[in-house]
Design a protein around this motif. Structure first.
Motif, PDB file in Angstrom:
ATOM      1  N   LEU A  39     -21.805 -29.652 -38.349  1.00 41.17           N
ATOM      2  CA  LEU A  39     -22.467 -30.951 -38.409  1.00 41.17           C
ATOM      3  C   LEU A  39     -22.685 -31.420 -39.837  1.00 41.17           C
ATOM      4  O   LEU A  39     -22.490 -32.592 -40.158  1.00 41.17           O
ATOM      5  N   GLY A  40     -23.072 -30.531 -40.728  1.00 42.85           N
ATOM      6  CA  GLY A  40     -23.328 -30.904 -42.118  1.00 42.85           C
ATOM      7  C   GLY A  40     -22.106 -31.498 -42.799  1.00 42.85           C
ATOM      8  O   GLY A  40     -22.201 -32.499 -43.515  1.00 42.85           O
ATOM      9  N   THR A  41     -20.955 -30.887 -42.576  1.00 38.76           N
ATOM     10  CA  THR A  41     -19.730 -31.406 -43.189  1.00 38.76           C
ATOM     11  C   THR A  41     -19.355 -32.748 -42.595  1.00 38.76           C
ATOM     12  O   THR A  41     -18.963 -33.666 -43.323  1.00 38.76           O
ATOM     13  N   VAL A  42     -19.479 -32.898 -41.286  1.00 40.43           N
ATOM     14  CA  VAL A  42     -19.169 -34.188 -40.657  1.00 40.43           C
ATOM     15  C   VAL A  42     -20.107 -35.267 -41.191  1.00 40.43           C
ATOM     16  O   VAL A  42     -19.661 -36.378 -41.515  1.00 40.43           O
ATOM     17  N   GLN A  43     -21.379 -34.963 -41.331  1.00 35.30           N
ATOM     18  CA  GLN A  43     -22.318 -35.943 -41.880  1.00 35.30           C
ATOM     19  C   GLN A  43     -21.962 -36.300 -43.319  1.00 35.30           C
ATOM     20  O   GLN A  43     -22.055 -37.467 -43.713  1.00 35.30           O
ATOM     21  N   ALA A  44     -21.529 -35.319 -44.102  1.00 40.37           N
ATOM     22  CA  ALA A  44     -21.094 -35.591 -45.476  1.00 40.37           C
ATOM     23  C   ALA A  44     -19.859 -36.483 -45.487  1.00 40.37           C
ATOM     24  O   ALA A  44     -19.754 -37.409 -46.313  1.00 40.37           O
ATOM     25  N   HIS A  45     -18.925 -36.233 -44.570  1.00 36.55           N
ATOM     26  CA  HIS A  45     -17.744 -37.095 -44.458  1.00 36.55           C
ATOM     27  C   HIS A  45     -18.155 -38.529 -44.150  1.00 36.55           C
ATOM     28  O   HIS A  45     -17.653 -39.478 -44.771  1.00 36.55           O
ATOM     29  N   LEU A  46     -19.049 -38.675 -43.194  1.00 36.57           N
ATOM     30  CA  LEU A  46     -19.492 -40.018 -42.798  1.00 36.57           C
ATOM     31  C   LEU A  46     -20.149 -40.752 -43.967  1.00 36.57           C
ATOM     32  O   LEU A  46     -19.867 -41.930 -44.209  1.00 36.57           O
ATOM     33  N   GLN A  47     -21.001 -40.055 -44.690  1.00 38.48           N
ATOM     34  CA  GLN A  47     -21.665 -40.680 -45.839  1.00 38.48           C
ATOM     35  C   GLN A  47     -20.658 -41.074 -46.910  1.00 38.48           C
ATOM     36  O   GLN A  47     -20.725 -42.163 -47.478  1.00 38.48           O
ATOM     37  N   ALA A  48     -19.716 -40.198 -47.184  1.00 35.70           N
ATOM     38  CA  ALA A  48     -18.689 -40.497 -48.192  1.00 35.70           C
ATOM     39  C   ALA A  48     -17.855 -41.704 -47.773  1.00 35.70           C
ATOM     40  O   ALA A  48     -17.550 -42.573 -48.607  1.00 35.70           O
ATOM     41  N   LEU A  49     -17.507 -41.772 -46.504  1.00 34.87           N
ATOM     42  CA  LEU A  49     -16.733 -42.924 -46.028  1.00 34.87           C
ATOM     43  C   LEU A  49     -17.556 -44.207 -46.095  1.00 34.87           C
ATOM     44  O   LEU A  49     -17.033 -45.253 -46.498  1.00 34.87           O
ATOM     45  N   ARG A  50     -18.797 -44.137 -45.693  1.00 34.68           N
ATOM     46  CA  ARG A  50     -19.653 -45.343 -45.747  1.00 34.68           C
ATOM     47  C   ARG A  50     -19.770 -45.859 -47.182  1.00 34.68           C
ATOM     48  O   ARG A  50     -19.785 -47.069 -47.409  1.00 34.68           O
ATOM     49  N   THR A  51     -19.841 -44.937 -48.128  1.00 33.35           N
ATOM     50  CA  THR A  51     -20.011 -45.313 -49.530  1.00 33.35           C
ATOM     51  C   THR A  51     -18.702 -45.733 -50.182  1.00 33.35           C
ATOM     52  O   THR A  51     -18.659 -46.732 -50.904  1.00 33.35           O
ATOM     53  N   ASN A  52     -17.635 -44.988 -49.934  1.00 29.86           N
ATOM     54  CA  ASN A  52     -16.404 -45.151 -50.694  1.00 29.86           C
ATOM     55  C   ASN A  52     -15.240 -45.799 -49.952  1.00 29.86           C
ATOM     56  O   ASN A  52     -14.323 -46.300 -50.601  1.00 29.86           O
ATOM     57  N   ALA A  53     -15.263 -45.758 -48.643  1.00 28.29           N
ATOM     58  CA  ALA A  53     -14.132 -46.296 -47.877  1.00 28.29           C
ATOM     59  C   ALA A  53     -14.605 -46.817 -46.525  1.00 28.29           C
ATOM     60  O   ALA A  53     -14.163 -46.347 -45.472  1.00 28.29           O
ATOM     61  N   PRO A  54     -15.507 -47.791 -46.520  1.00 28.99           N
ATOM     62  CA  PRO A  54     -16.062 -48.257 -45.249  1.00 28.99           C
ATOM     63  C   PRO A  54     -15.011 -48.787 -44.274  1.00 28.99           C
ATOM     64  O   PRO A  54     -15.200 -48.707 -43.055  1.00 28.99           O
ATOM     65  N   LEU A  61     -14.207 -42.207 -36.979  1.00 30.52           N
ATOM     66  CA  LEU A  61     -15.052 -42.068 -35.790  1.00 30.52           C
ATOM     67  C   LEU A  61     -14.216 -41.887 -34.532  1.00 30.52           C
ATOM     68  O   LEU A  61     -14.525 -41.025 -33.698  1.00 30.52           O
ATOM     69  N   ALA A  62     -13.160 -42.685 -34.388  1.00 25.65           N
ATOM     70  CA  ALA A  62     -12.300 -42.574 -33.207  1.00 25.65           C
ATOM     71  C   ALA A  62     -11.621 -41.202 -33.160  1.00 25.65           C
ATOM     72  O   ALA A  62     -11.583 -40.554 -32.101  1.00 25.65           O
ATOM     73  N   ALA A  63     -11.091 -40.759 -34.288  1.00 25.44           N
ATOM     74  CA  ALA A  63     -10.439 -39.452 -34.334  1.00 25.44           C
ATOM     75  C   ALA A  63     -11.438 -38.328 -34.065  1.00 25.44           C
ATOM     76  O   ALA A  63     -11.123 -37.370 -33.345  1.00 25.44           O
ATOM     77  N   ALA A  64     -12.625 -38.445 -34.612  1.00 24.47           N
ATOM     78  CA  ALA A  64     -13.654 -37.417 -34.412  1.00 24.47           C
ATOM     79  C   ALA A  64     -14.067 -37.326 -32.949  1.00 24.47           C
ATOM     80  O   ALA A  64     -14.203 -36.211 -32.408  1.00 24.47           O
ATOM     81  N   ARG A  65     -14.240 -38.453 -32.299  1.00 26.35           N
ATOM     82  CA  ARG A  65     -14.614 -38.430 -30.870  1.00 26.35           C
ATOM     83  C   ARG A  65     -13.538 -37.744 -30.041  1.00 26.35           C
ATOM     84  O   ARG A  65     -13.834 -36.953 -29.138  1.00 26.35           O
ATOM     85  N   ARG A  66     -12.291 -38.045 -30.347  1.00 19.49           N
ATOM     86  CA  ARG A  66     -11.183 -37.425 -29.607  1.00 19.49           C
ATOM     87  C   ARG A  66     -11.122 -35.930 -29.900  1.00 19.49           C
ATOM     88  O   ARG A  66     -10.892 -35.120 -29.004  1.00 19.49           O
ATOM     89  N   GLU A  67     -11.335 -35.551 -31.140  1.00 19.28           N
ATOM     90  CA  GLU A  67     -11.290 -34.137 -31.506  1.00 19.28           C
ATOM     91  C   GLU A  67     -12.414 -33.354 -30.829  1.00 19.28           C
ATOM     92  O   GLU A  67     -12.208 -32.213 -30.402  1.00 19.28           O
ATOM     93  N   ILE A  68     -13.582 -33.958 -30.711  1.00 21.51           N
ATOM     94  CA  ILE A  68     -14.683 -33.300 -29.993  1.00 21.51           C
ATOM     95  C   ILE A  68     -14.261 -33.019 -28.553  1.00 21.51           C
ATOM     96  O   ILE A  68     -14.443 -31.909 -28.045  1.00 21.51           O
ATOM     97  N   ALA A  69     -13.685 -34.016 -27.899  1.00 20.01           N
ATOM     98  CA  ALA A  69     -13.248 -33.840 -26.512  1.00 20.01           C
ATOM     99  C   ALA A  69     -12.184 -32.746 -26.393  1.00 20.01           C
ATOM    100  O   ALA A  69     -12.250 -31.901 -25.490  1.00 20.01           O
TER     101      ALA A  69
END
Length: 93
Positions: A39-54, A61-69
Motif C-alpha cells: 500500500l505504501g508504494t502504491v500511495q507514493a505512486h499516486l502522489q507522484a502522479l498527482r504532482t508530476n503527471a496528473p 488507476l485503471a491498470a491498478a484496479r485490473r491488477e488487483i482483480a
C-alpha cells in the motif's frame, strides 16, 4: 536519463515483461507493489502522479484496479490488502 539510455534500460524491462506475459499468461506474470499488497508504494505512486503527471493518473488507476482483480484471481493478494488498495485508489486527488 538521456533518451538513448532510458530506452535501453526500459526497453529491456518491457521486452522481458511482455515475454513473461506471453509465456506464462498475464496473471502469472504480474509482479510489483499491487501483487505484493504494498500500500505504501502504491500511495507514493499516486502522489507522484498527482504532482508530476496528473494526465497519467487515470491510466494508472485503471491498470491498478485490473491488477488487483488479477492478483485476487491468482490467489496471491489477501482480501484485506485488496480492499485497502482499492480504498487508496478511490481517494480524491
Amino acid at each position: 536519463f538521456p533518451t538513448r539510455r532510458s530506452s535501453d534500460l526500459y526497453g529491456r524491462l518491457i521486452e522481458q515483461t511482455l515475454s513473461n506475459a506471453r509465456s506464462n499468461g498475464i496473471a502469472a506474470a504480474l509482479t510489483g507493489p499491487i501483487v505484493r499488497g504494498d500500500l505504501g508504494t502504491v500511495q507514493a505512486h499516486l502522489q507522484a502522479l498527482r504532482t508530476n503527471a496528473p494526465g497519467s493518473l487515470e491510466v494508472y488507476l485503471a491498470a491498478a484496479r485490473r491488477e488487483i482483480a488479477l492478483a485476487e484471481e491468482r490467489g496471491v493478494l489477501a482480501p484485506d490488502r485488496a480492499e485497502a488498495l482499492r480504498a487508496s485508489l478511490a481517494k480524491p486527488a
